[in-house]
Design a protein around this motif. Structure first.
Motif, mmCIF file in Angstrom:
data_model
loop_
_atom_site.group_PDB
_atom_site.id
_atom_site.type_symbol
_atom_site.label_atom_id
_atom_site.label_comp_id
_atom_site.label_asym_id
_atom_site.label_seq_id
_atom_site.Cartn_x
_atom_site.Cartn_y
_atom_site.Cartn_z
ATOM 1 N N HIS A 159 28.194 61.349 48.895
ATOM 2 C CA HIS A 159 27.659 59.930 49.262
ATOM 3 C C HIS A 159 26.818 59.766 50.452
ATOM 4 O O HIS A 159 26.011 58.837 50.816
ATOM 5 C CB HIS A 159 28.815 58.972 49.402
ATOM 6 C CG HIS A 159 29.426 58.699 48.090
ATOM 7 N ND1 HIS A 159 28.954 58.474 46.936
ATOM 8 C CD2 HIS A 159 30.599 58.923 47.805
ATOM 9 C CE1 HIS A 159 29.689 58.369 45.683
ATOM 10 N NE2 HIS A 159 30.791 58.345 46.371
ATOM 11 N N ALA A 160 26.911 60.769 51.615
ATOM 12 C CA ALA A 160 26.045 60.781 52.671
ATOM 13 C C ALA A 160 24.900 61.324 52.286
ATOM 14 O O ALA A 160 24.391 62.171 51.546
ATOM 15 C CB ALA A 160 26.711 61.878 53.593
ATOM 16 N N GLY A 161 23.667 60.413 52.858
ATOM 17 C CA GLY A 161 22.252 60.732 52.444
ATOM 18 C C GLY A 161 21.676 61.414 53.703
ATOM 19 O O GLY A 161 22.188 61.789 54.760
ATOM 20 N N CYS A 183 32.043 59.428 53.245
ATOM 21 C CA CYS A 183 31.259 60.626 53.460
ATOM 22 C C CYS A 183 30.202 60.429 54.922
ATOM 23 O O CYS A 183 29.443 59.504 54.897
ATOM 24 C CB CYS A 183 30.341 61.030 52.412
ATOM 25 S SG CYS A 183 31.329 61.091 50.871
ATOM 26 N N VAL A 184 30.339 61.145 55.756
ATOM 27 C CA VAL A 184 29.417 60.964 57.223
ATOM 28 C C VAL A 184 28.391 61.971 56.846
ATOM 29 O O VAL A 184 27.322 61.872 57.005
ATOM 30 C CB VAL A 184 30.350 61.343 58.260
ATOM 31 C CG1 VAL A 184 29.297 61.309 59.442
ATOM 32 C CG2 VAL A 184 31.532 60.285 58.479
ATOM 33 N N PHE A 185 28.821 63.365 56.525
ATOM 34 C CA PHE A 185 27.757 64.604 56.468
ATOM 35 C C PHE A 185 27.994 65.130 55.066
ATOM 36 O O PHE A 185 29.034 65.304 54.655
ATOM 37 C CB PHE A 185 27.816 65.468 57.356
ATOM 38 C CG PHE A 185 27.797 65.104 58.845
ATOM 39 C CD1 PHE A 185 26.843 64.772 59.355
ATOM 40 C CD2 PHE A 185 28.905 65.009 59.706
ATOM 41 C CE1 PHE A 185 26.522 64.295 60.639
ATOM 42 C CE2 PHE A 185 28.999 64.662 60.914
ATOM 43 C CZ PHE A 185 27.817 64.208 61.530
ATOM 44 N N ASN A 186 26.884 65.203 54.490
ATOM 45 C CA ASN A 186 26.653 65.854 53.019
ATOM 46 C C ASN A 186 26.909 67.188 53.035
ATOM 47 O O ASN A 186 25.853 68.071 52.922
ATOM 48 C CB ASN A 186 25.498 65.387 52.188
ATOM 49 C CG ASN A 186 25.590 65.508 50.947
ATOM 50 O OD1 ASN A 186 25.999 66.535 50.371
ATOM 51 N ND2 ASN A 186 25.064 64.546 49.832
ATOM 52 N N ASP A 187 28.159 67.793 52.978
ATOM 53 C CA ASP A 187 28.035 69.221 52.877
ATOM 54 C C ASP A 187 27.597 69.823 51.587
ATOM 55 O O ASP A 187 27.499 71.263 51.897
ATOM 56 C CB ASP A 187 29.653 69.752 53.222
ATOM 57 C CG ASP A 187 30.671 69.018 51.971
ATOM 58 O OD1 ASP A 187 30.143 68.151 51.560
ATOM 59 O OD2 ASP A 187 31.796 69.535 52.064
ATOM 60 N N VAL A 188 27.486 69.003 50.589
ATOM 61 C CA VAL A 188 26.903 69.834 49.392
ATOM 62 C C VAL A 188 25.518 70.209 49.506
ATOM 63 O O VAL A 188 24.903 71.217 49.319
ATOM 64 C CB VAL A 188 26.968 69.035 48.106
ATOM 65 C CG1 VAL A 188 26.182 69.320 46.969
ATOM 66 C CG2 VAL A 188 28.463 68.541 47.885
ATOM 67 N N ALA A 189 24.658 69.079 50.267
ATOM 68 C CA ALA A 189 23.265 69.271 50.637
ATOM 69 C C ALA A 189 23.194 70.706 51.675
ATOM 70 O O ALA A 189 22.261 71.285 51.522
ATOM 71 C CB ALA A 189 22.837 67.999 51.150
ATOM 72 N N VAL A 190 24.143 70.825 52.676
ATOM 73 C CA VAL A 190 24.271 71.662 53.443
ATOM 74 C C VAL A 190 24.158 72.987 53.069
ATOM 75 O O VAL A 190 23.440 73.830 53.354
ATOM 76 C CB VAL A 190 25.034 71.350 54.727
ATOM 77 C CG1 VAL A 190 25.369 72.506 55.717
ATOM 78 C CG2 VAL A 190 24.822 69.986 55.258
ATOM 79 N N CYS A 191 25.368 73.074 52.100
ATOM 80 C CA CYS A 191 25.253 74.357 51.407
ATOM 81 C C CYS A 191 24.078 74.795 50.323
ATOM 82 O O CYS A 191 23.567 76.029 50.713
ATOM 83 C CB CYS A 191 26.459 74.092 50.275
ATOM 84 S SG CYS A 191 26.871 75.713 49.479
ATOM 85 N N GLY A 240 26.680 60.823 42.917
ATOM 86 C CA GLY A 240 26.315 61.488 44.210
ATOM 87 C C GLY A 240 25.011 60.910 44.729
ATOM 88 O O GLY A 240 23.955 61.799 44.877
ATOM 89 N N ASN A 241 24.906 59.659 45.067
ATOM 90 C CA ASN A 241 23.786 59.127 45.534
ATOM 91 C C ASN A 241 23.221 59.816 46.839
ATOM 92 O O ASN A 241 21.763 60.049 46.973
ATOM 93 C CB ASN A 241 23.977 57.738 45.873
ATOM 94 C CG ASN A 241 25.241 57.545 46.936
ATOM 95 O OD1 ASN A 241 26.226 57.791 46.801
ATOM 96 N ND2 ASN A 241 24.783 56.661 47.876
ATOM 97 N N GLY A 242 24.204 60.176 47.749
ATOM 98 C CA GLY A 242 23.358 61.063 48.973
ATOM 99 C C GLY A 242 22.919 62.356 48.499
ATOM 100 O O GLY A 242 21.614 62.389 49.076
ATOM 101 N N THR A 243 23.566 63.106 47.831
ATOM 102 C CA THR A 243 22.775 64.367 47.345
ATOM 103 C C THR A 243 21.505 64.078 46.554
ATOM 104 O O THR A 243 20.690 64.710 46.777
ATOM 105 C CB THR A 243 23.730 65.015 46.363
ATOM 106 O OG1 THR A 243 25.152 65.230 46.954
ATOM 107 C CG2 THR A 243 23.202 66.535 46.021
ATOM 108 N N MET A 244 21.631 63.048 45.682
ATOM 109 C CA MET A 244 20.419 62.633 45.067
ATOM 110 C C MET A 244 19.213 62.255 45.715
ATOM 111 O O MET A 244 18.114 63.065 45.785
ATOM 112 C CB MET A 244 20.683 61.745 43.888
ATOM 113 C CG MET A 244 19.337 61.071 43.178
ATOM 114 S SD MET A 244 19.907 59.652 41.992
ATOM 115 C CE MET A 244 20.287 58.292 43.095
ATOM 116 N N ASP A 245 19.495 61.622 46.864
ATOM 117 C CA ASP A 245 18.339 61.045 47.651
ATOM 118 C C ASP A 245 17.892 62.319 48.494
ATOM 119 O O ASP A 245 16.592 62.264 48.730
ATOM 120 C CB ASP A 245 18.814 59.945 48.703
ATOM 121 C CG ASP A 245 19.024 58.506 48.132
ATOM 122 O OD1 ASP A 245 18.551 58.417 46.877
ATOM 123 O OD2 ASP A 245 19.710 57.893 48.743
#
Length: 238
Positions: free
Chosen positions: A13-15, A23-31, A54-59
């Motif tokens: 959810h972190a964008g 969610c503060v930091f998006n570890d999926v995106a970091v990965c 997963g709006n954060g990952t999407m953005d």
């Protein structure tokens, strides 16, 4: 194939410039970025099977054609964060690389399996990712207080199994990020069920019967898949 499991990962959810949904930091995106930048990969597929979109990952990857983001979640009209509609398919060069699959409440195992086989599997073959990142925890379970998809442990096991089968076709490495879940009695079992499917292990845990009925809504899900195919017809064959 190669598999890495991250317990407690999947803060989707972190964008790019905001937090939300615990969610503060998006570890999926970091990965994903690590694979793109450090290892020189050009195609990363993210499969999100959390009950919430997963709006954060999407953005973060909305305009990025290097990342194919497939998000299977409960209808956003009925649950947080109110994002993840079929119409949200990406922008610019990334148009067509965001695939939202909103499922009706009370879908159950059958609906999840249907979209995995009819949408996820074909897209893996067409996109040919160099890495698959799967994230999502136990909140699609029928006993979870914040979701209504009504999956059982068998349904979670099937998620892992289908991801393993898709990755195995071309020996694609998989990163599994297991997070979320709001019933402490099912968090560990849900994660274990997915991981068991990923490593081709027979599911060996007991589960109480579902206390309430569910509706596979096969026709509704077929309509969703058909609509999705039309929206993405310029990009993918679904």
């Amino acid at each position: 194939y190669n598999l890495v499991d991250s317990v407690g990962g999947g803060l989707h959810h972190a964008g790019p410039d905001y937090g939300g949904g615990f969610c503060v930091f998006n570890d999926v995106a970091v990965c994903a970025e690590a694979f793109l930048r450090t290892l020189g990969n050009e195609r990363v597929l993210i499969l999100d099977t959390d009950v919430h979109a997963g709006n954060g990952t999407m953005d973060i990857f909305y305009k990025d054609p290097r990342v194919l983001f497939i998000d299977i979640h409960q209808d956003p009209l009925s649950i947080y964060p109110g994002r993840g509609f079929i119409e949200e398919i990406g922008e610019g060069e990334g148009k067509g690389y965001t695939v939202n699959i909103p499922l009706p409440p009370y879908t159950g195992n059958e609906g999840m399996e249907m979209v995995l086989e009819k949408v996820f599997m074909p897209l893996v073959l067409q996109f040919e990712p160099q890495i698959i990142i799967r994230n999502g925890g136990s909140d699609p379970h029928f006993s979870d207080s914040l979701g209504s998809l009504r999956l059982t442990y068998d349904g979670f096991h099937k998620i892992g199994k289908i991801v393993r089968e898709a990755a195995g076709v071309r020996n694609i490495p998989v990163v599994n990020m297991s997070c979320s879940g709001y019933n402490p009695d099912t968090v560990a079992e849900g994660m274990y069920s997915i991981l068991s499917g990923l490593i081709d292990k027979e599911l060996d845990i007991h589960e109480d019967e579902m206390p309430e009925s569910y509706d596979p809504q096969v026709e509704s899900i077929e309509e969703i898949i058909s609509e999705l195919g039309e929206k993405l017809s310029d990009h993918w064959n679904i």
